[in-house]
Design an enzyme around this catalytic site. Structure first.
Site, mmCIF file in Angstrom:
data_model
loop_
_atom_site.group_PDB
_atom_site.id
_atom_site.type_symbol
_atom_site.label_atom_id
_atom_site.label_comp_id
_atom_site.label_asym_id
_atom_site.label_seq_id
_atom_site.Cartn_x
_atom_site.Cartn_y
_atom_site.Cartn_z
ATOM 1 N N ARG A 46 0.996 -1.269 0.115
ATOM 2 C CA ARG A 46 0.001 -0.074 0.077
ATOM 3 C C ARG A 46 0.918 1.186 0.060
ATOM 4 O O ARG A 46 0.683 2.172 -0.813
ATOM 5 C CB ARG A 46 -1.006 0.113 1.393
ATOM 6 C CG ARG A 46 -1.621 1.373 1.263
ATOM 7 C CD ARG A 46 -2.984 1.497 2.246
ATOM 8 N NE ARG A 46 -2.833 0.398 3.159
ATOM 9 C CZ ARG A 46 -2.114 0.611 4.368
ATOM 10 N NH1 ARG A 46 -1.502 1.858 4.543
ATOM 11 N NH2 ARG A 46 -2.203 -0.518 5.451
ATOM 12 N N TYR A 98 -16.561 16.872 -15.042
ATOM 13 C CA TYR A 98 -16.674 15.596 -15.346
ATOM 14 C C TYR A 98 -17.772 15.196 -14.149
ATOM 15 O O TYR A 98 -17.726 15.519 -12.830
ATOM 16 C CB TYR A 98 -15.361 14.683 -14.956
ATOM 17 C CG TYR A 98 -15.800 13.162 -14.921
ATOM 18 C CD1 TYR A 98 -16.164 12.509 -15.987
ATOM 19 C CD2 TYR A 98 -15.572 12.522 -13.619
ATOM 20 C CE1 TYR A 98 -16.335 11.021 -15.892
ATOM 21 C CE2 TYR A 98 -15.627 11.046 -13.790
ATOM 22 C CZ TYR A 98 -16.233 10.367 -14.732
ATOM 23 O OH TYR A 98 -16.255 9.241 -14.715
ATOM 24 N N ASP A 170 -7.427 19.082 -13.932
ATOM 25 C CA ASP A 170 -7.646 17.971 -14.374
ATOM 26 C C ASP A 170 -7.375 17.890 -15.736
ATOM 27 O O ASP A 170 -7.719 18.356 -16.667
ATOM 28 C CB ASP A 170 -9.146 17.676 -14.309
ATOM 29 C CG ASP A 170 -9.572 16.289 -14.599
ATOM 30 O OD1 ASP A 170 -8.816 15.721 -15.281
ATOM 31 O OD2 ASP A 170 -10.601 15.630 -14.315
ATOM 32 N N LYS A 195 -7.952 7.058 -19.203
ATOM 33 C CA LYS A 195 -8.179 7.393 -20.530
ATOM 34 C C LYS A 195 -6.742 7.457 -21.421
ATOM 35 O O LYS A 195 -6.403 6.390 -21.806
ATOM 36 C CB LYS A 195 -8.939 8.950 -20.210
ATOM 37 C CG LYS A 195 -9.880 9.034 -19.209
ATOM 38 C CD LYS A 195 -10.990 7.985 -19.443
ATOM 39 C CE LYS A 195 -11.847 8.157 -18.181
ATOM 40 N NZ LYS A 195 -12.503 9.382 -17.728
HETATM 41 C C1 LIG Z 1 -13.057 9.519 -16.257
HETATM 42 C C2 LIG Z 1 -12.721 10.844 -15.818
HETATM 43 C C3 LIG Z 1 -12.589 11.191 -14.304
HETATM 44 C C4 LIG Z 1 -12.544 10.178 -13.374
HETATM 45 O O1 LIG Z 1 -11.577 8.996 -13.606
HETATM 46 P P1 LIG Z 1 -11.916 7.489 -13.205
HETATM 47 O O2 LIG Z 1 -10.809 6.632 -13.706
HETATM 48 O O3 LIG Z 1 -13.027 7.088 -14.016
HETATM 49 O O4 LIG Z 1 -12.114 7.159 -11.901
HETATM 50 C C5 LIG Z 1 -12.171 12.446 -13.902
HETATM 51 N N1 LIG Z 1 -11.920 13.414 -14.775
HETATM 52 C C6 LIG Z 1 -12.411 13.332 -15.983
HETATM 53 C C7 LIG Z 1 -12.061 14.531 -17.119
HETATM 54 C C8 LIG Z 1 -12.713 12.086 -16.596
HETATM 55 O O5 LIG Z 1 -12.802 12.124 -17.878
#
Ligand SMILES: *Cc1c(COP(=O)(O)O)cnc(C)c1O
Length: 379
Positions: A46, A98, A170, A195
């Site tokens: 962890r 998001y 982000d 992504k």
């Molecule tokens: C998918 C996404 C998230 C969340 O990420 P997860 O890996 O699904 O928890 C946050 N911000 C954006 C812009 C996203 O596309």
């Protein structure tokens, strides 16, 4: 080192045991100690794991940061950032963001006494209007999801610095290939590595990168204390994904441009949201803070008909109807009923997420096949 070299070598050392070029998957929870505390830098997975460590170094390298942290999902990474705060603290966030981030903020952390303001950040004065002595964090998503608005990171960072507020960005949609928020004045970069960084729709993972040691120490403490880490197998897969990020992004951008230009001329289309258009309201900012415009596109069909939008998506054959984005394959989604269903209808329509809105994650297939697929689906 240039970005394309960093994507492959950044933060990486060859395996010390046998010289393996790729870091081994250290599928272990614990590490033998010769005497209590006598270990080789790893005690418990962890806290640390060599495969995860290799990935975290790669994250730091490609985002021009000093410290990288990997989490079990993008939302787990965001969760760790909000845990830097205390009851009474306030956050100013992008209003078009998001859906899962909005849900985490309003359904979990609001109950812990943290206050969130959601504002249109295309206008910096909207941010300044919310700043007070309790403001501790500004949360930016750019390009925004799904409306592809562009927020000027340098301008927001000036407000953040003036008031001593932490700025987090982000960077999931842009990726470090296109945009480097730490170089533009942000303190924290966050990714859903699920992504583009992973890039193959086979892992769920999150990432944070920072420059400042003090901030990194606080986040490492939260990562270990809360424990939302990712496993070694997933770390290996994302590390492998990052090695082709630059070539994938190049093709995502090329195909994205071709699809946007095709859609904008189509008689059934009402509006196409893509920051590469010269008439996009923040095209000039996109041009300065991004290297190219990416593969994410949203559009609405004429008449704003819910059923017709669903039908169009169902007709697609090469594009897969699915949540998520950023993989090699093209995906199509309907934000109002899928990714943004957790945002109340009036709230989402205020930001443009209407019933006919369709979001495309343009993949790296042959562009002729993608256009032909859209052509037949719109018919
Ligand atoms: C998918 C996404 C998230 C969340 O990420 P997860 O890996 O699904 O928890 C946050 N911000 C954006 C812009 C996203 O596309």
């Amino acid at each position: 080192m240039k970005f394309n070299t960093k994507a492959i070598h950044g933060g990486q050392e060859h395996d010390k045991a046998y010289g393996a070029v790729m870091p081994p998957i250290y599928q272990t929870s614990t590490y033998a100690q010769s005497t209590p505390g006598g270990h080789k830098g790893y005690e418990y997975s962890r806290t640390h794991n060599p495969t995860r460590h290799a990935l975290e170094s790669a994250f730091a390298s490609i985002e021009n940061g000093n410290f990288g942290l990997a989490f079990g999902s993008g939302l787990a990474a965001i969760d760790a950032v909000i845990k830097l705060l205390k009851p009474g603290d306030e956050v100013i966030s992008t209003n078009d963001l998001y859906g899962g981030s909005f849900r985490l903020f309003t359904k979990i952390f609001q109950d812990f006494g943290i206050k969130f303001h959601f504002v249109g950040m295309e206008s910096i004065s909207n941010i300044e209007a919310c700043v007070n002595t309790n403001t501790k964090l500004i949360w930016v998503e750019t390009p925004t999801n799904p409306m592809m608005n562009i927020i000027d990171i340098v301008a927001v960072s000036k407000v953040a610095k003036k008031h001593n507020i932490t700025l987090a960005v982000d960077n999931t949609f842009a990726t470090p290939y296109l945009q480097l928020p730490l170089d533009l004045g942000a303190d924290i970069v966050m990714h859903s590595a699920t992504k583009y960084l992973g890039g193959h729709s086979d892992v769920v993972m999150g990432a944070l990168v920072v420059k400042d040691k003090n901030l990194a120490d606080k986040l490492y403490f939260i990562q270990n204390a809360s424990g939302a880490v990712c496993g070694p197998q997933d770390s290996f897969l994302v590390l492998r994904g990052i090695k082709t990020l630059h070539v994938r992004m190049q093709r995502h951008c090329e195909n994205g441009k071709a699809v946007a230009e095709y859609l904008v001329k189509h008689p059934k289309i009402e509006k196409v949201y893509w920051p590469g258009f010269e008439n996009h309201p923040n095209h000039d900012i996109a041009k300065t803070q991004m290297k190219d415009f990416g593969g994410m596109i949203s559009f609405t069909t004429k008449g704003n008909n819910y059923k017709e939008a669903i039908k169009t998506i169902e007709n697609l054959k090469v594009f897969t109807l699915a949540e998520s984005l950023g993989g090699v394959e093209s995906l199509a989604g309907h934000p109002a009923s899928m990714t943004h269903a957790s945002i109340p209808k009036e709230e989402r329509e205020k930001t443009g997420v209407v019933d006919s809105l369709i979001r495309l994650s343009v993949g790296i297939e042959a562009i002729e096949d993608l256009i032909a697929d859209l052509e037949q689906a719109l018919k």
